[in-house]
Design an enzyme around this catalytic site. Structure first.
Site, PDB file in Angstrom:
ATOM      1  N   TYR A 314      43.959 -19.065  25.374  1.00 28.64           N
ATOM      2  CA  TYR A 314      45.385 -19.267  25.115  1.00 28.64           C
ATOM      3  C   TYR A 314      46.160 -19.635  26.380  1.00 28.64           C
ATOM      4  CZ  TYR A 314      43.964 -17.104  20.772  1.00 28.64           C
ATOM      5  OH  TYR A 314      43.295 -16.818  19.610  1.00 28.64           O
ATOM      6  N   TRP A 566      54.574 -42.637  31.066  1.00 30.20           N
ATOM      7  CA  TRP A 566      54.356 -41.665  32.147  1.00 30.20           C
ATOM      8  C   TRP A 566      54.327 -42.335  33.508  1.00 30.20           C
ATOM      9  CZ3 TRP A 566      49.354 -39.999  34.616  1.00 30.20           C
ATOM     10  CH2 TRP A 566      49.462 -38.768  35.292  1.00 30.20           C
ATOM     11  N   ALA A 568      53.230 -41.252  36.955  1.00 32.62           N
ATOM     12  CA  ALA A 568      52.301 -40.175  37.303  1.00 32.62           C
ATOM     13  C   ALA A 568      52.906 -39.210  38.314  1.00 32.62           C
ATOM     14  CB  ALA A 568      51.007 -40.752  37.845  1.00 32.62           C
ATOM     15  N   HIS A 601      59.111 -38.451  34.137  1.00 31.35           N
ATOM     16  CA  HIS A 601      58.993 -38.572  35.592  1.00 31.35           C
ATOM     17  C   HIS A 601      59.523 -39.865  36.195  1.00 31.35           C
ATOM     18  CE1 HIS A 601      56.641 -34.984  35.221  1.00 31.35           C
ATOM     19  NE2 HIS A 601      55.586 -35.593  34.720  1.00 31.35           N
ATOM     20  N   GLU A 622      59.919 -34.579  31.097  1.00 32.66           N
ATOM     21  CA  GLU A 622      60.055 -33.886  32.374  1.00 32.66           C
ATOM     22  C   GLU A 622      60.669 -34.862  33.365  1.00 32.66           C
ATOM     23  OE1 GLU A 622      56.275 -32.443  33.675  1.00 32.66           O
ATOM     24  OE2 GLU A 622      56.384 -30.616  32.484  1.00 32.66           O
TER      25      GLU A 622
END
Length: 725
Positions: A314, A566, A568, A601, A622
């Site tokens: 988990y 994305w 990186a 990003h 993010e």
């Protein structure tokens, strides 16, 4: 060897006193005859099938011009009941023509002309008749043209003009026609139930791909319909597993399709770039494990048990996406930070971390945001499932599912999926080493594209100009633009489907990686939109790469269904300027729908929306980790670029289940005024928004505009807004 149709008399047999000079004379005569023989003519090919077609009119919505060039003898174009009428086809490039075949319906042309044009405006007559017989006509036509039309002046009946098929034959000026279909290459592993060593091959590829996050290996496992026993298919990076049946239950694995995170010490947040499609599973222990992060799709799957989305132990996980799937048991979300489930049926759902979003999903938990963090829409407003490869009638075909509105549940559980079967022979099978020039030649020729697993460097833009073109990748096929070109552009045409590939920015800056439509595109595509599905973008990570904007959407009515865009934050070639990319997704088209939008990003805005009536169901973001200081992300008067910005000119926009996270690990003192920015107008609405500071590395002042409490401390507690305004 003589050319076809040339017969050379045998040279006389030399006697015992024949001289060398005599032999030379005979050989030279033979060679001269060969040189004089006419070259073999290239065989004419069908140039019109699938090409863009237009007409002066159509009788009704079911008889469009394109139906006469679709290769289906059961569909037709028919006109209004008046003279004159015409239908024309754009071959995409000038071609040397040899004949035109017409297959008339009962309503045929008595008097008509075949006309040719290089520009679609100025026409010359290549054939005419005042006494056409109807039925099937094969007409000799010579000339060079890009556009060909049938111009009818007198109808044979009281109805209009009606053609089952309008076929133009010839040879393209670009050289011999490229063949469709063919072998899928060594990295497509095809099994049937009698294939020996299936588990060994699965294990061999997994050993190569388990931790090859930025490697060049690409693989697809394709299972023909049937039942397979005792398998555990562990799926690593750049690996796709799929059943070849029309429905998932056509291909059953008594076993598991597994993604875990042992390679990364139980952390599943980097289990990117993989997929499972079109299989029924009977998990050995009753529950299948699919612990993935972004860019990992789970489509058309039937799990006859439960599904665990967390790694063993988990640990952390950051996924994910399910569509058109049936999970008989419960889905254990556990540690998954975010997830989107669309048009599916599930037996239940446990736990929520941050944004958990459902649309059109039977069995989904009830709307409950902000606690638990469930955003639930009863239906998906518009959806059309990803095209997929099937094995039927002892041949490969691609099934292109039909569009649905207000969709709920799967396309397949209650009957046969609706859509079109397209033989592989109408696809150019792209293999590693194929040039962009050849790919464009195939597109100009009217072929669809099937990219086999591999990495493809392109030195010019792949240009998709034909309505209805499918570009489908297997095994996360990867396109890398060289010399700063845009990898792919789509014209302002109906029904293009892009699916199943990764675009990886090259070392020279590309202004864009994908352009869906040209600037100022204006055509209405609501009846047949372009779809972008499981198409992923990467800037850096596998090496230094740069792009100003990853994806631009100009076409109206486009559906973006599951993408990860994305810049990186780890890997090779990573740094604030090293893999510079200012914008992730910029949307200029009207009525664009995004279902499953992951964008992360970018140096400035991750998403900017300029088109009207845009909608987003699920957004995960993010902000860039590596911003060096506050000044580097100053957006005029605002601290920090918003993750998702709707332009001030927009009057109508809506979003559901959107989340933005920050982790400014270079300068943890950076503050964001907001995660979301939008004009304050009655038609601009958001539901269930959140922002999160990961461990206190940077903070948000608000959620959207000046609304929502600031994040604080290091406890990673979201700040939420249930409804805006």
């Amino acid at each position: 060897m003589s050319a076809p149709g040339t017969r050379l008399a045998p040279p006389p047999r030399p006697g015992p006193r024949a001289t060398a000079a005599a032999l030379v004379t005979v050989l030279l005569a033979g060679l001269l005859a060969l040189a004089a023989a006419p070259p073999a003519a290239a065989a004419p090919v069908l140039l019109s099938q699938g090409r863009p077609a237009t007409a002066s009119s159509q009788e009704n919505g079911g008889t469009p011009a394109g139906a006469a060039v679709d290769g289906d003898p059961g569909t037709r174009w028919s006109s209004a009941f008046a003279d004159p009428q015409w239908i024309q086809v754009d071959l995409g490039a000038p071609a040397a023509l040899s004949r035109v075949d017409l297959s008339w319906e009962t309503a045929y042309g008595k008097a008509y002309r075949i006309e040719l044009s290089g520009n679609g405006t100025d026409w010359t007559t290549a054939y005419s008749t005042a006494n056409g017989p109807g039925g099937n006509e094969s007409l000799p036509v010579t000339g060079t043209a890009r556009y060909v039309r049938v111009y009818g002046t007198t109808r044979a009946t009281g109805w209009g003009y009606s053609l089952w098929e309008f076929q133009v034959y010839g040879t393209a000026d670009g050289g011999p026609a490229l063949p469709g279909g063919g072998d899928l290459g060594p990295n497509v592993h095809v099994f049937d139930p009698s294939t020996p060593g299936i588990q060994a091959k699965l294990d061999e590829v997994f050993a190569q791909q388990e931790s090859a996050q930025f490697g060049s290996g690409r693989h697809a496992f394709l299972f023909k319909p049937g039942t397979y026993n005792g398998l555990n298919a562990q799926i690593g990076f750049y690996t796709q597993i799929a059943g070849l049946g029309l429905r998932p239950d056509d291909t059953t694995i008594n076993g598991d399709v597994t993604v875990d995170a042992g390679w990364f010490n139980g952390n599943a947040t980097q289990n990117f770039w993989r997929g499972a499609e079109g299989l029924a599973l009977n998990p050995v222990n009753g529950t299948d494990r699919w612990a993935v992060a972004q860019a990992s799709s789970f489509r058309r799957m039937h799990v006859k048990g439960g599904l665990n989305l967390a790694p063993n132990g988990y640990g952390w996980a950051s996924g994910g996406y399910i569509a058109d799937s049936k999970i008989d048991g419960q889905i254990g979300n556990y540690s998954q930070q975010q997830w989107y489930t669309r048009d599916s049926s599930i037996g239940g759902w446990s736990n929520s971390v941050w944004n958990q979003v459902f649309s059109g999903t039977e069995g989904a938990p009830a709307q409950a945001f902000p606690e638990p963090k469930y955003t639930t829409l009863d239906t998906t407003p518009i959806s059309r499932e990803k095209p997929y490869l099937i094995w039927e009638d002892n041949q490969y075909k691609v099934f292109a599912p039909a569009k649905r509105t207000d969709a709920r549940g799967t396309t397949w559980a209650n009957g046969t999926p609706q859509g079109e079967r397209i033989p592989l022979g109408r696809f150019y099978v792209v293999r590693p080493g194929t040039t962009a020039a050849t790919i464009n030649q195939a597109l100009d020729q009217g072929l669809h594209l099937l990219f086999t697993p591999g990495v493809y460097h392109v030195d010019r833009t792949i240009t998709v100009n034909r309505a209805g073109t499918i570009v489908l990748g297997l095994g996360l096929a990867t396109i890398v633009p060289d010399n700063g070109v845009t990898a792919m552009r789509v014209a302002d045409v109906d029904g293009v489907r892009l699916a199943g590939f990764l675009v990886d920015a090259g070392t020279a800056n590309s202004p864009t990686l994908l352009e869906v439509g040209p600037q100022n595109a204006s055509a209405d595509h609501s009846a047949d939109p372009t779809t972008v599905q499981d198409v992923y973008f990467r800037v850096g990570g596998a090496g230094a790469g740069k792009a100003t904007t990853a994806m631009v959407v100009n076409n109206d009515d486009t559906i973006v269904d599951h993408t990860w865009v994305w810049r990186a934050d780890h890997g090779e070639g990573v740094g604030w300027e090293t893999n510079r990319a200012d914008y992730g997704v910029r949307v200029y088209g009207d009525d664009v729908l995004a279902t499953g939008l992951f964008v992360e990003h970018f140096n400035k805005y991750d998403v900017e929306w300029f088109g009207e009536r845009g909608r987003t169901i699920f957004f995960q973001n993010e902000k860039a980790y590596d911003a060096p200081n506050q000044a580097a992300v100053q957006d005029g008067p605002y601290k920090g670029y918003a993750a998702y910005r709707v332009d001030d000119s927009v009057t109508t926009h809506e979003g559901w289940g959107l989340g933005s996270y920050c982790y400014y690990n270079v300068d943890p003192t950076i503050r964001q005024d907001h995660g979301f920015r939008a004009p304050v107008k009655p038609g601009v609405r958001f539901h269930d928004l959140l922002v999160v500071s990961l461990g206190g590395k940077g903070q948000y002042e608000h959620v959207i505009n000046g609304i929502g409490a600031p994040t604080s401390g290091t406890d990673t507690v979201p700040s939420t807004v249930v409804s805006y305004p």
